[in-house]
Design an enzyme around this catalytic site. Structure first.
Site, PDB file in Angstrom:
ATOM      1  N   GLU A 148       0.872  -1.271   0.099  1.00  7.04           N
ATOM      2  CA  GLU A 148      -0.120   0.103   0.021  1.00  7.04           C
ATOM      3  C   GLU A 148       0.702   1.203   0.045  1.00  7.04           C
ATOM      4  O   GLU A 148       1.672   1.342   0.749  1.00  7.04           O
ATOM      5  CB  GLU A 148      -0.951  -0.063   1.254  1.00  7.04           C
ATOM      6  CG  GLU A 148      -1.944   1.433   1.078  1.00  7.04           C
ATOM      7  CD  GLU A 148      -2.517   1.385   2.315  1.00  7.04           C
ATOM      8  OE1 GLU A 148      -3.732   2.339   2.187  1.00  7.04           O
ATOM      9  OE2 GLU A 148      -2.236   1.123   3.428  1.00  7.04           O
ATOM     10  N   GLU A 186       4.893   4.984   3.917  1.00  6.20           N
ATOM     11  CA  GLU A 186       4.071   6.171   4.529  1.00  6.20           C
ATOM     12  C   GLU A 186       5.488   6.957   4.850  1.00  6.20           C
ATOM     13  O   GLU A 186       6.320   6.615   5.810  1.00  6.20           O
ATOM     14  CB  GLU A 186       3.111   5.950   5.759  1.00  6.20           C
ATOM     15  CG  GLU A 186       2.998   7.252   6.233  1.00  6.20           C
ATOM     16  CD  GLU A 186       2.201   8.210   5.417  1.00  6.20           C
ATOM     17  OE1 GLU A 186       2.759   9.376   5.409  1.00  6.20           O
ATOM     18  OE2 GLU A 186       1.115   7.832   4.740  1.00  6.20           O
ATOM     19  N   ASP A 207      -3.166  11.732  -2.885  1.00  4.99           N
ATOM     20  CA  ASP A 207      -3.403  13.266  -3.137  1.00  4.99           C
ATOM     21  C   ASP A 207      -3.576  13.220  -4.582  1.00  4.99           C
ATOM     22  O   ASP A 207      -2.876  12.842  -5.473  1.00  4.99           O
ATOM     23  CB  ASP A 207      -2.006  13.787  -2.954  1.00  4.99           C
ATOM     24  CG  ASP A 207      -2.063  15.492  -2.724  1.00  4.99           C
ATOM     25  OD1 ASP A 207      -2.891  15.945  -3.685  1.00  4.99           O
ATOM     26  OD2 ASP A 207      -1.394  16.061  -1.891  1.00  4.99           O
ATOM     27  N   ASP A 239     -11.894   9.284  -3.304  1.00  2.69           N
ATOM     28  CA  ASP A 239     -13.089  10.120  -3.353  1.00  2.69           C
ATOM     29  C   ASP A 239     -13.186  11.353  -4.236  1.00  2.69           C
ATOM     30  O   ASP A 239     -14.222  12.035  -4.224  1.00  2.69           O
ATOM     31  CB  ASP A 239     -13.484  10.989  -1.908  1.00  2.69           C
ATOM     32  CG  ASP A 239     -12.183  11.747  -1.499  1.00  2.69           C
ATOM     33  OD1 ASP A 239     -11.111  11.546  -1.607  1.00  2.69           O
ATOM     34  OD2 ASP A 239     -12.866  13.147  -1.240  1.00  2.69           O
ATOM     35  N   GLU A 297      -9.091   5.468   6.994  1.00  2.39           N
ATOM     36  CA  GLU A 297      -9.474   6.530   7.723  1.00  2.39           C
ATOM     37  C   GLU A 297     -10.473   7.632   7.246  1.00  2.39           C
ATOM     38  O   GLU A 297     -11.512   7.884   7.711  1.00  2.39           O
ATOM     39  CB  GLU A 297      -8.448   7.052   8.658  1.00  2.39           C
ATOM     40  CG  GLU A 297      -7.728   6.273   9.712  1.00  2.39           C
ATOM     41  CD  GLU A 297      -6.740   5.495   9.135  1.00  2.39           C
ATOM     42  OE1 GLU A 297      -5.979   4.657   9.981  1.00  2.39           O
ATOM     43  OE2 GLU A 297      -6.222   5.302   7.958  1.00  2.39           O
ATOM     44  N   GLU A 314     -12.055   7.162   4.389  1.00  3.94           N
ATOM     45  CA  GLU A 314     -13.207   6.525   3.675  1.00  3.94           C
ATOM     46  C   GLU A 314     -14.189   6.593   4.951  1.00  3.94           C
ATOM     47  O   GLU A 314     -15.353   6.757   4.523  1.00  3.94           O
ATOM     48  CB  GLU A 314     -12.750   5.006   3.426  1.00  3.94           C
ATOM     49  CG  GLU A 314     -14.037   4.405   2.580  1.00  3.94           C
ATOM     50  CD  GLU A 314     -13.271   3.049   1.791  1.00  3.94           C
ATOM     51  OE1 GLU A 314     -14.243   2.285   1.605  1.00  3.94           O
ATOM     52  OE2 GLU A 314     -11.999   2.831   2.111  1.00  3.94           O
TER      53      GLU A 314
END
Length: 213
Positions: free
Chosen positions: A45, A70, A119, A155, A193, A195
């Site tokens: 991920e 991350e 992003d 989104d 989170e 979502e």
């Protein structure tokens, strides 16, 4: 929103090299050796945030090895704390920038990539920073096995439309697509989170699963 600065994060990360792997480029081509079961498929991920998705995926799928990427130390420590409280043999973390994945992963080393709520970089001049821009797709294709997949959730309608066009131009196969994930029959969806927040507001979540030819 910028993450809250955690002055203790760097030292905390340094004390747990068994979870957040240092000197990632030295593991290139040998990531299987970082896991208790080295022969399992490897899923990555990019942009794991506080880790809800990658942590729950590792819990649900002990037959897969996972790596969460991350770059922000103030964020990745949240995932680290989860793993320390509940160790998972099939989950490791990398605090690296995803711009040069080819220096970290060898060709045909990975089975699947996840891009969750990346992003959108909406300005045209920032197109090359989008994780579904052609240069990134080149990296994914090289690193993925021939049967490897790229899964995406967002989104942002603009990013989703851009990504579908980018996938199409690249010659990728769209295996599954949803214009409103939470109103679809997609099974076994694990949320992030972001979502959860968007879902609570009734916002639409876009989702697709793709294959490289």
């Amino acid at each position: 929103m910028r993450p809250r600065y955690k002055p203790w994060a760097k030292d905390f990360i340094a004390r747990h090299p068994e979870v957040i792997i240092p000197n990632a480029h030295e593991k290139r081509g040998m990531w299987h050796t970082s896991f208790a079961q080295p022969d399992l498929p490897l899923h990555i991920e990019i942009g794991s945030g506080k880790g809800k998705f990658i942590f729950e995926m590792a819990q649900r799928h002990p037959d897969v090895n996972f790596i969460g990427i991350e770059r922000d130390e103030n964020i990745i420590v949240s995932i680290l704390q989860k793993i320390i409280q509940q160790p998972l043999d099939n989950l490791r973390l990398l605090q690296v920038d995803a711009n040069d994945l080819l220096s970290i992963f060898a060709p045909n080393e990975v089975d699947r990539f996840y891009l969750n709520f990346s992003d959108p970089w909406p300005k045209n001049r920032h197109e090359k920073r989008r994780l579904t821009y052609r240069a990134f797709l080149d990296q994914y294709k090289t690193i993925l096995k021939p049967s490897g997949e790229l899964h995406m959730k967002t989104d942002n309608q603009g990013l989703f439309e851009y990504s579908l066009e980018s996938f199409s131009r690249y010659g990728m196969i769209i295996k599954n697509i949803s214009l409103d994930l939470h109103q679809s029959n997609f099974p076994d969806n694990v949320t992030t989170e972001y979502e959860e927040k968007f879902k609570a507001k009734g916002q639409r979540i876009y989702h697709c699963q793709t294959l490289f030819r």
